[in-house]
Design a protein around this motif. Structure first.
Motif, short mmCIF file in Angstrom:
data_model
loop_
_atom_site.label_atom_id
_atom_site.label_comp_id
_atom_site.label_asym_id
_atom_site.label_seq_id
_atom_site.Cartn_x
_atom_site.Cartn_y
_atom_site.Cartn_z
N CYS A 55 -7.53 8.64 -1.80
CA CYS A 55 -7.24 7.17 -1.55
C CYS A 55 -8.57 6.40 -1.73
O CYS A 55 -8.74 5.63 -1.32
CB CYS A 55 -6.66 6.91 -0.35
SG CYS A 55 -5.10 7.64 0.08
N SER A 56 -9.58 7.36 -2.20
CA SER A 56 -10.92 6.71 -2.09
C SER A 56 -11.11 5.46 -3.08
O SER A 56 -11.96 4.87 -2.78
CB SER A 56 -11.98 7.80 -2.58
OG SER A 56 -11.56 8.32 -3.89
N GLY A 57 -10.05 5.27 -4.11
CA GLY A 57 -10.12 4.25 -4.86
C GLY A 57 -9.19 3.29 -4.56
O GLY A 57 -8.87 2.19 -5.38
N LEU A 58 -8.52 3.29 -3.52
CA LEU A 58 -7.47 2.31 -3.06
C LEU A 58 -8.07 1.26 -2.24
O LEU A 58 -8.75 1.52 -1.07
CB LEU A 58 -6.63 3.20 -2.16
CG LEU A 58 -4.93 2.59 -1.92
CD1 LEU A 58 -4.42 2.30 -3.30
CD2 LEU A 58 -4.23 3.71 -1.13
N ARG A 59 -7.95 0.09 -2.68
CA ARG A 59 -8.70 -1.00 -2.07
C ARG A 59 -7.74 -1.72 -0.87
O ARG A 59 -8.01 -2.18 0.11
CB ARG A 59 -8.98 -2.03 -2.89
CG ARG A 59 -10.05 -1.73 -3.87
CD ARG A 59 -10.77 -2.77 -4.61
NE ARG A 59 -9.57 -3.43 -5.48
CZ ARG A 59 -9.08 -2.87 -6.55
NH1 ARG A 59 -9.74 -1.85 -7.21
NH2 ARG A 59 -7.96 -3.62 -7.48
N PHE A 60 -6.27 -1.55 -0.98
CA PHE A 60 -5.29 -1.96 -0.19
C PHE A 60 -3.95 -1.28 -0.26
O PHE A 60 -3.66 -0.80 -1.22
CB PHE A 60 -4.96 -3.40 -0.64
CG PHE A 60 -4.12 -4.07 0.09
CD1 PHE A 60 -4.15 -4.96 1.28
CD2 PHE A 60 -2.65 -4.24 -0.61
CE1 PHE A 60 -3.21 -5.30 2.04
CE2 PHE A 60 -1.65 -5.03 0.20
CZ PHE A 60 -1.73 -5.58 1.60
N CYS A 61 -3.41 -1.31 0.79
CA CYS A 61 -2.03 -0.64 0.84
C CYS A 61 -1.18 -1.27 2.12
O CYS A 61 -1.78 -1.36 3.18
CB CYS A 61 -2.28 1.10 1.37
SG CYS A 61 -0.65 2.07 1.34
N ASP A 62 -0.25 -1.82 1.61
CA ASP A 62 0.76 -2.46 2.72
C ASP A 62 1.72 -1.46 3.05
O ASP A 62 1.72 -0.34 2.97
CB ASP A 62 1.34 -3.73 1.97
CG ASP A 62 2.49 -3.46 0.83
OD1 ASP A 62 2.73 -2.34 0.68
OD2 ASP A 62 2.70 -4.43 0.60
N SER A 63 2.77 -2.01 3.87
CA SER A 63 3.81 -1.18 4.51
C SER A 63 4.68 -0.45 3.33
O SER A 63 5.13 0.60 3.77
CB SER A 63 4.63 -1.89 5.50
OG SER A 63 5.25 -3.23 4.51
N THR A 64 4.96 -1.02 2.23
CA THR A 64 5.59 -0.43 1.15
C THR A 64 4.81 0.86 0.92
O THR A 64 5.56 1.82 0.59
CB THR A 64 5.72 -1.37 -0.16
OG1 THR A 64 6.32 -2.57 0.29
CG2 THR A 64 6.41 -0.64 -1.35
N GLY A 65 3.57 0.63 0.49
CA GLY A 65 2.86 1.88 0.15
C GLY A 65 2.95 3.02 1.10
O GLY A 65 3.11 4.30 0.78
N LEU A 66 2.84 2.55 2.51
CA LEU A 66 2.79 3.76 3.62
C LEU A 66 4.15 4.16 3.59
O LEU A 66 4.32 5.34 3.70
CB LEU A 66 2.60 2.68 5.01
CG LEU A 66 2.85 3.70 6.34
CD1 LEU A 66 1.81 4.81 6.13
CD2 LEU A 66 2.46 2.87 7.34
N ASN A 67 5.36 3.45 3.44
CA ASN A 67 6.65 3.89 3.38
C ASN A 67 6.89 5.06 2.26
O ASN A 67 7.46 6.03 2.51
CB ASN A 67 7.95 2.89 3.44
CG ASN A 67 7.77 2.25 4.67
OD1 ASN A 67 7.76 3.02 5.63
ND2 ASN A 67 8.22 1.05 4.87
N VAL A 68 6.20 4.66 1.22
CA VAL A 68 6.59 5.60 0.05
C VAL A 68 5.74 6.87 0.33
O VAL A 68 6.19 7.82 0.00
CB VAL A 68 5.78 5.02 -1.24
CG1 VAL A 68 5.34 5.87 -2.37
CG2 VAL A 68 6.43 3.82 -1.92
N LEU A 69 4.62 6.85 0.93
CA LEU A 69 3.82 8.17 1.40
C LEU A 69 4.76 8.80 2.51
O LEU A 69 4.70 10.02 2.31
CB LEU A 69 2.48 7.76 1.90
CG LEU A 69 1.52 7.14 0.63
CD1 LEU A 69 0.19 6.77 1.38
CD2 LEU A 69 1.08 8.42 -0.11
#
Length: 122
Positions: A55-69
């Protein structure tokens, strides 16, 4: 790079020397509109024993991204594997902390640290 392209999510799959481990290198932002590449990469990695989401290049993650993970983590566990996170930057790290996801995922400082842990047989 055109306008808005810096915001789109790019996910690269990087097989490691250990054939049972796949590193997913994420760059950009994960939200409702951009989560597709992450879903696809995680589904492709299901056969691996371990996926490390860099995730070192990830600038933003919303609840959708969290749910996918979270869903991918459950699928990995069901198949006898695991999904770990590495390199969380402050904005993304904060979201994982607030939601309690830090208590669900194993989170490493960086991919190299995560790989060393794997080699230690944990």
């Amino acid at each position: 790079m055109g306008a808005g392209q810096g915001d789109r999510l790019v996910v690269e799959t990087r097989p490691e020397t250990r054939t049972d481990t796949v590193v997913l290198v994420m760059t950009g932002e994960v939200d409702h509109d951009s989560a597709g590449p992450l879903k696809e990469a995680l589904e492709e990695g299901i056969g691996a024993r371990r996926i490390i989401a860099d995730c070192s290049g990830l600038r933003f993650c919303d609840s959708t991204g969290l749910n996918v993970l979270l869903k991918a983590r459950l699928r990995m566990l069901h198949h006898g594997g695991r999904l770990d996170l590495a390199g969380l930057r402050p904005p993304v790290d904060r979201m994982f902390e607030i939601t309690g996801a830090h208590n669900v995922f194993r989170v490493f400082q960086d991919v190299e640290t995560a790989l060393m842990d794997s080699q230690a047989g944990t």
